[in-house]
Design a protein around this motif. Structure first.
Motif, PDB file in Angstrom:
ATOM      1  N   ILE A  25      23.712 -14.665  19.319  1.00 46.37           N
ATOM      2  CA  ILE A  25      22.491 -13.936  18.956  1.00 46.37           C
ATOM      3  C   ILE A  25      21.312 -14.424  19.780  1.00 46.37           C
ATOM      4  O   ILE A  25      20.449 -13.643  20.194  1.00 46.37           O
ATOM      5  N   ILE A  26      21.288 -15.732  20.036  1.00 47.43           N
ATOM      6  CA  ILE A  26      20.187 -16.310  20.820  1.00 47.43           C
ATOM      7  C   ILE A  26      20.416 -16.125  22.320  1.00 47.43           C
ATOM      8  O   ILE A  26      19.495 -15.768  23.073  1.00 47.43           O
ATOM      9  N   ASN A 169      28.678 -24.199  26.313  1.00 44.16           N
ATOM     10  CA  ASN A 169      28.755 -23.228  27.411  1.00 44.16           C
ATOM     11  C   ASN A 169      27.425 -22.532  27.721  1.00 44.16           C
ATOM     12  O   ASN A 169      26.993 -22.492  28.874  1.00 44.16           O
ATOM     13  N   PRO A 170      26.709 -21.983  26.725  1.00 43.07           N
ATOM     14  CA  PRO A 170      25.436 -21.322  27.030  1.00 43.07           C
ATOM     15  C   PRO A 170      24.376 -22.260  27.604  1.00 43.07           C
ATOM     16  O   PRO A 170      23.576 -21.855  28.459  1.00 43.07           O
ATOM     17  N   PHE A 171      24.369 -23.513  27.128  1.00 43.62           N
ATOM     18  CA  PHE A 171      23.372 -24.467  27.624  1.00 43.62           C
ATOM     19  C   PHE A 171      23.606 -24.818  29.092  1.00 43.62           C
ATOM     20  O   PHE A 171      22.675 -25.219  29.799  1.00 43.62           O
ATOM     21  N   ILE A 172      24.846 -24.670  29.546  1.00 42.86           N
ATOM     22  CA  ILE A 172      25.156 -24.913  30.954  1.00 42.86           C
ATOM     23  C   ILE A 172      24.828 -23.684  31.796  1.00 42.86           C
ATOM     24  O   ILE A 172      24.314 -23.792  32.912  1.00 42.86           O
ATOM     25  N   ILE A 173      25.108 -22.515  31.241  1.00 39.89           N
ATOM     26  CA  ILE A 173      24.949 -21.272  32.004  1.00 39.89           C
ATOM     27  C   ILE A 173      23.486 -20.860  32.140  1.00 39.89           C
ATOM     28  O   ILE A 173      23.056 -20.402  33.211  1.00 39.89           O
ATOM     29  N   ASN A 332      18.741  -3.000  18.184  1.00 36.53           N
ATOM     30  CA  ASN A 332      17.424  -2.706  18.736  1.00 36.53           C
ATOM     31  C   ASN A 332      16.627  -3.978  18.984  1.00 36.53           C
ATOM     32  O   ASN A 332      15.957  -4.133  20.012  1.00 36.53           O
ATOM     33  N   LEU A 333      16.715  -4.927  18.036  1.00 36.97           N
ATOM     34  CA  LEU A 333      15.992  -6.192  18.186  1.00 36.97           C
ATOM     35  C   LEU A 333      16.713  -7.157  19.119  1.00 36.97           C
ATOM     36  O   LEU A 333      16.078  -7.914  19.861  1.00 36.97           O
ATOM     37  N   TRP A 334      18.027  -7.119  19.072  1.00 34.38           N
ATOM     38  CA  TRP A 334      18.850  -8.102  19.788  1.00 34.38           C
ATOM     39  C   TRP A 334      18.999  -7.765  21.269  1.00 34.38           C
ATOM     40  O   TRP A 334      18.722  -8.592  22.143  1.00 34.38           O
ATOM     41  N   ALA A 335      19.442  -6.555  21.565  1.00 33.01           N
ATOM     42  CA  ALA A 335      19.719  -6.173  22.953  1.00 33.01           C
ATOM     43  C   ALA A 335      18.640  -5.286  23.559  1.00 33.01           C
ATOM     44  O   ALA A 335      18.505  -5.212  24.779  1.00 33.01           O
TER      45      ALA A 335
END
Length: 509
Positions: A25-26, A169-173, A332-335
């Motif tokens: 989500i983040i 993974n996200p913190f690296i990417i 709508n809020l997310w993407a």
């Protein structure tokens, strides 16, 4: 200890899943905006093509599980060592074949993707494909170690590693994306991180599980038997790839990368729904193989099938109803507004998946019984029909049309597979649906509430409307507890009932 592993594994699976959703989500909105709709679509398009090379494992992962369980019951350590050695050789060869096949695809991107892609997109697609193929090739030998961990029911370690991967993974990417390296930098970092994870799994198997390998006594007869068994699982894998990846390929050729991006967001949300179901059934795969290996009666399998299916139904139905009510506001809020069509894509994909997801332990049952030949051929035929109907639907209706084609295929498959389970596998499907109907009584009040909320949806601002998701979920769970759950399910999280899987207890509850 095994029961503790099952319960802890299931708990960690859900913890990992919840963390994964929070991270997604983040992280996903940031990734979408940093990559842009076109490049995000391109990444998903290339990934969908490379995913077809994943079928090169020919279903040997499930085959390993079946034969390992057989030798473990017999306590034949020499056979297990020979099995480990044989599969390590097989998967290493498959990894090499994947690299060669990927290289051929990479140098023919213009032919594969057609005229809808620009020269810049084709050039980037070639680089992405090479890196993703290397990532895939690395993953093949590791299947032996992953399967060994699952076969030994070491779910705590397995799920803990998955949780670490999900969080880190996200913190690296993200720093790579912020520095402007785009999708290429993203897949390079992902490949390196996956390699580290696979080395960790290998070390755990050798050091902790004392996994042994023998390369001296490779049995040709056994190899032939396993190949025949795996060939039908291979067909399942082909069907799976067609049903969930062909839409992106068709949209890429006829509509371009932006339409692929819209479809991919909807498909990603559907994947989250699938994961909610599979985290439960996945920890019972060794149990299914053990029951079959001991030649237990069909009644025991039916009991397991129903109990797992009812628990899956509770969570899967909550997500589907919740998404129908709140999904449009969430996307709508997310993407962003550019992805609002993804709501309809996800909805069309999710609804027919309900029956499939509450019966997915049946896949492991028919694999363990080696009764999947007819089902494999039928599903292959339906997958071909999916392609034929999805092409015109995609041309005229874009991402939604592709989703409709896939959903039609899912519905046809489920009608057939229920008959197959009842007539061939020996599962009591009539009792299964009787139990599901009884459980559905608990969903009556939430469904009525959802209909009222949908009728008044426009009176809520997006964020305000989303805040109602929590009280709605509480209402659903309370209603299910009061009117749907049986005594076994009410006590499940408080007593050690995973061990008590008997048809008598089910009927009493």
């Amino acid at each position: 200890m095994k029961v503790n592993q099952l319960k802890a594994g299931a708990a960690l699976s859900y913890a990992s899943m919840v963390i994964g959703y929070i991270v997604s989500i983040i992280y996903t909105p940031m990734m979408l905006r940093l990559l842009g709709q076109s490049e995000y679509g391109l990444y998903n398009l290339v990934a969908s093509i490379v995913a077809y090379l994943g079928v090169l494992n020919f279903g040997f992962g499930s085959t390993y599980m079946r034969y390992y369980t057989r030798y473990k019951v017999l306590n034949d350590r020499e056979k297990i060592a020979a099995l480990n050695g044989m599969f390590l050789i097989i998967f290493s060869i498959i990894g090499l074949i994947a690299v060669i096949a990927g290289a051929i695809l990479a140098f023919n991107t213009e032919l594969i993707f057609g005229v809808e892609l620009t020269d810049n997109e084709l050039s980037r697609a070639k680089i992405l494909m090479i890196i993703l193929v290397l990532n895939l090739a690395i993953s093949f030998p590791s299947i032996v170690f992953n399967s060994h961990i699952i076969a030994n029911e070491e779910f705590v370690f397995q799920k803990f590693i998955q949780m670490i991967k999900t969080v880190i993974n996200p913190f690296i990417i993200l720093p790579i994306l912020l520095m402007g390296y785009g999708s290429v930098g993203m897949v390079v970092v992902t490949t390196i991180f996956n390699l580290i994870i696979e080395i960790t799994n290998m070390t755990f198997c050798i050091k902790k599980l004392n996994m042994k390998f023998s390369f001296r006594s490779l049995e040709i007869k056994l190899m032939k038997e396993m190949t025949i068994f795996s060939s039908y699982i291979f067909l399942y894998m082909v069907v799976d790839q067609i049903n969930w990846n062909v839409d992106k390929f068709i949209l890429g050729r006829h509509k371009g990368t932006s339409e692929v991006a819209i479809y991919s967001i909807g498909a990603q949300l559907n994947t989250y729904l699938i994961s909610i179901s599979t985290v439960i059934s996945s920890v019972f795969i060794p149990r299914v193989n053990s029951i079959v290996a001991k030649n237990s009666k069909d009644r025991e399998l039916t009991t397991l099938f129903i109990k797992i299916g009812r628990i899956q139904y509770i969570f899967v139905l909550l997500v589907i109803i919740g998404f129908i009510v709140f999904g449009r506001s969430f996307i709508n809020l997310w993407a962003g507004e550019n992805y609002l069509v993804s709501y309809y894509v996800a909805t069309v994909l999710m609804i027919p998946m309900l029956t499939s997801l509450i019966q997915n332990i049946g896949i492991e049952i028919r694999k363990a019984q080696n009764k999947h030949k007819t089902a494999a051929f039928f599903m292959t035929l339906v997958a071909c029909i999916n392609i034929l109907i999805s092409i015109p639907l995609a041309k005229y209706y874009g991402a939604i049309g592709s989703a409709i084609g896939t959903s039609i295929a899912v519905i046809i498959n489920q009608i057939f597979i229920n008959v197959y389970y009842h007539k061939v596998i020996g599962l009591d499907i009539l009792l299964f649906w009787k139990e599901i109907i009884q459980l559905s009584k608990g969903a009556f009040i939430p469904i009525c509430t959802a209909i009222v909320m949908m009728m008044n949806k426009n009176h809520f601002a997006d964020l305000t409307f989303l805040l109602l998701a929590i009280p709605f979920s509480v209402l659903y769970l309370l209603s299910m507890y009061k009117f749907g759950l049986n005594n076994f399910e009410k006590k499940l999280f408080f007593n050690d009932n995973l061990k008590k899987l008997s048809i008598t207890n089910l009927r009493k509850s």
